[in-house]
Design an enzyme around this catalytic site. Structure first.
Site, PDB file in Angstrom:
ATOM      1  N   ASP A   1      -6.692  45.757 -23.333  1.00 45.24           N
ATOM      2  CA  ASP A   1      -7.003  46.507 -22.113  1.00 45.24           C
ATOM      3  C   ASP A   1      -6.880  45.560 -20.929  1.00 45.24           C
ATOM      4  OD1 ASP A   1      -8.586  49.297 -21.301  1.00 45.24           O
ATOM      5  OD2 ASP A   1      -8.978  47.638 -19.929  1.00 45.24           O
TER       6      ASP A   1
ATOM      7  N   VAL B   1      -0.596  45.700 -20.934  1.00 46.90           N
ATOM      8  CA  VAL B   1       0.311  45.802 -22.084  1.00 46.90           C
ATOM      9  C   VAL B   1       1.604  46.508 -21.697  1.00 46.90           C
ATOM     10  CG1 VAL B   1       0.603  46.757 -24.398  1.00 46.90           C
ATOM     11  CG2 VAL B   1      -1.599  45.783 -23.707  1.00 46.90           C
TER      12      VAL B   1
ATOM     13  N   ASN C   1      -2.026  56.818 -19.340  1.00 48.04           N
ATOM     14  CA  ASN C   1      -0.773  57.178 -18.680  1.00 48.04           C
ATOM     15  C   ASN C   1       0.359  57.273 -19.695  1.00 48.04           C
ATOM     16  OD1 ASN C   1       1.123  54.600 -18.450  1.00 48.04           O
ATOM     17  ND2 ASN C   1      -0.979  53.896 -18.149  1.00 48.04           N
TER      18      ASN C   1
ATOM     19  N   GLU D   1       3.561  56.389 -19.409  1.00 49.20           N
ATOM     20  CA  GLU D   1       4.529  55.298 -19.518  1.00 49.20           C
ATOM     21  C   GLU D   1       4.205  54.406 -20.716  1.00 49.20           C
ATOM     22  OE1 GLU D   1       6.649  51.837 -16.860  1.00 49.20           O
ATOM     23  OE2 GLU D   1       4.551  52.303 -16.461  1.00 49.20           O
TER      24      GLU D   1
ATOM     25  N   CYS E   1       8.237  62.901 -32.630  1.00 50.93           N
ATOM     26  CA  CYS E   1       7.585  61.833 -31.877  1.00 50.93           C
ATOM     27  C   CYS E   1       7.223  62.345 -30.487  1.00 50.93           C
ATOM     28  CB  CYS E   1       8.483  60.594 -31.801  1.00 50.93           C
ATOM     29  SG  CYS E   1       9.848  60.722 -30.610  1.00 50.93           S
TER      30      CYS E   1
ATOM     31  N   CYS F   1      10.102  63.502 -28.440  1.00 50.04           N
ATOM     32  CA  CYS F   1      10.581  64.841 -28.807  1.00 50.04           C
ATOM     33  C   CYS F   1       9.800  65.914 -28.057  1.00 50.04           C
ATOM     34  CB  CYS F   1      10.401  65.079 -30.302  1.00 50.04           C
ATOM     35  SG  CYS F   1      11.467  64.129 -31.402  1.00 50.04           S
TER      36      CYS F   1
ATOM     37  N   CYS G   1      -8.407  62.241 -15.067  1.00 53.13           N
ATOM     38  CA  CYS G   1      -9.871  62.124 -15.063  1.00 53.13           C
ATOM     39  C   CYS G   1     -10.391  61.696 -13.700  1.00 53.13           C
ATOM     40  CB  CYS G   1     -10.312  61.101 -16.117  1.00 53.13           C
ATOM     41  SG  CYS G   1      -9.991  61.634 -17.803  1.00 53.13           S
TER      42      CYS G   1
END
Length: 339
Positions: free
Chosen positions: A55, A105, A126, A128, A166, A169, A181
């Protein structure tokens, strides 16, 4: 002395053999917010062998309402979430190896974190990074469990490389903003429901009970008393670049990743999405004003203020984050309000 896992071992689908298997597993959780911390505690108490938590953020007062591993002292000290989570989890179960990573990350980090991992759990906020997780999962043939919630609504889906559709898809393209949120809020029961589905699926995978997995997308609204499962098996695409017949893993490519840079001589970070897009400013303005934000608008851009920063969104998808020099902080705001 009674084993700490005795009640879990009495559950026939796990038993003593399943407990032994759990103790030899390694789970990677990306994101240590509400979903990440809930899953981390559930799995640590269940007795998995190793838990890696990654994180980029630190604990704030607004987190305490829903992120169960943290306390007021963590918020006062602005403890990085990964470090605070590791400290709490070690106190809960010292037999579990807890590996915290305080990092933003991306694709490169995922390639390192994935080594020796048996399962990935999504605790992110998110799409991405979720699409990067999706591609790394397909590339290394490691299952991952998607989860998301906002307001009183939540959903979860288990993705098995080579078997289920996935995430790529299911999504025709990267989502271009909407309710989060931080604009619509979220209540703890919705988070716990999503985490319950994610962690239950995790236990099935880690103990080898693959036949028990729910291969449908689960969605629910705990306030409106709604629950349903959706069969998405037909959405698996042979042409999908992430899991299809000719896999290229597009979201691990630098070209498809968000770019950020500090503008020279200004307290401003420019963030550019990884894919060419046309931002619908009308839709964005409606969404933001509906959630109480004051916006300013001309034919070319939209701006709004949040916390100590001012975000300016251009039609081509670029965003200026004014009032901040730190790229990591700017990306947090970008994903929090616009991803």
């Amino acid at each position: 002395m009674t084993s700490r896992y005795s009640r879990q071992e009495l559950f026939a689908p796990i038993g003593k053999e399943g407990q032994k298997r759990l103790h030899s597993t390694h789970v990677l959780i990306i994101g240590a917010g509400a979903l990440g911390s809930a899953n981390a505690e559930l799995l640590a108490r269940a007795g998995i062998g190793k838990l890696t938590i990654a994180d980029r953020d630190y604990v704030e007062w607004s987190n305490l309402q829903r992120q169960q591993l943290y306390c007021e002292a963590d918020a006062l000290e602005r403890m990085p979430k990964a470090a605070a989570a590791a400290r709490r989890l070690r106190a809960i179960n010292s037999d579990v190896a807890i590996i915290p990573h305080i990092a933003d990350v991306g694709a490169q980090e995922l390639e390192q974190l994935i080594k020796g991992v048996d399962l990935i759990i999504d605790g992110t906020d998110n799409f991405e990074i979720r699409l990067m997780i999706n591609d790394i999962s397909q590339k290394h043939k490691i299952a991952w469990i998607y989860g998301g919630c906002v307001g009183s609504y939540g959903l979860s889906f288990t993705i098995l490389p080579g078997s289920t559709p996935c995430l790529n898809c299911l999504l025709e393209s990267m989502p271009l903003g909407g309710i989060t949120c931080d604009t619509a809020g979220v209540i703890q029961p919705a988070i716990q429901m999503v985490a319950a589905h994610q962690s239950a699926e995790a236990l099935k995978i880690l103990t080898g009970d693959i036949d028990a997995l729910n291969r449908k997308l689960v969605s629910f609204d705990v306030w409106k008393n709604q629950f349903r499962t959706i069969n998405v098996s037909s959405l698996k695409k042979a042409s999908c670049p992430s899991c299809g017949e000719e896999q290229t893993y597009p979201y691990l490519s630098y070209d498809n990743q968000t770019k950020a840079a500090v503008l020279c001589g200004r307290d401003t970070v420019q963030i550019r999405p990884g894919t060419i897009q046309t931002r619908n400013l009308d839709h964005l303005e409606t969404t933001l004003t509906g959630q109480g934000f004051k916006t300013k608008r001309n034919p070319y851009l939209l701006s709004f203020r949040v916390e100590s920063a001012r975000l300016v969104v251009f039609k081509d998808g670029r965003v200026f984050v004014h009032g901040i020099k730190d790229i990591s902080e700017a990306k947090i705001l970008y994903h929090r309000y616009l991803s």
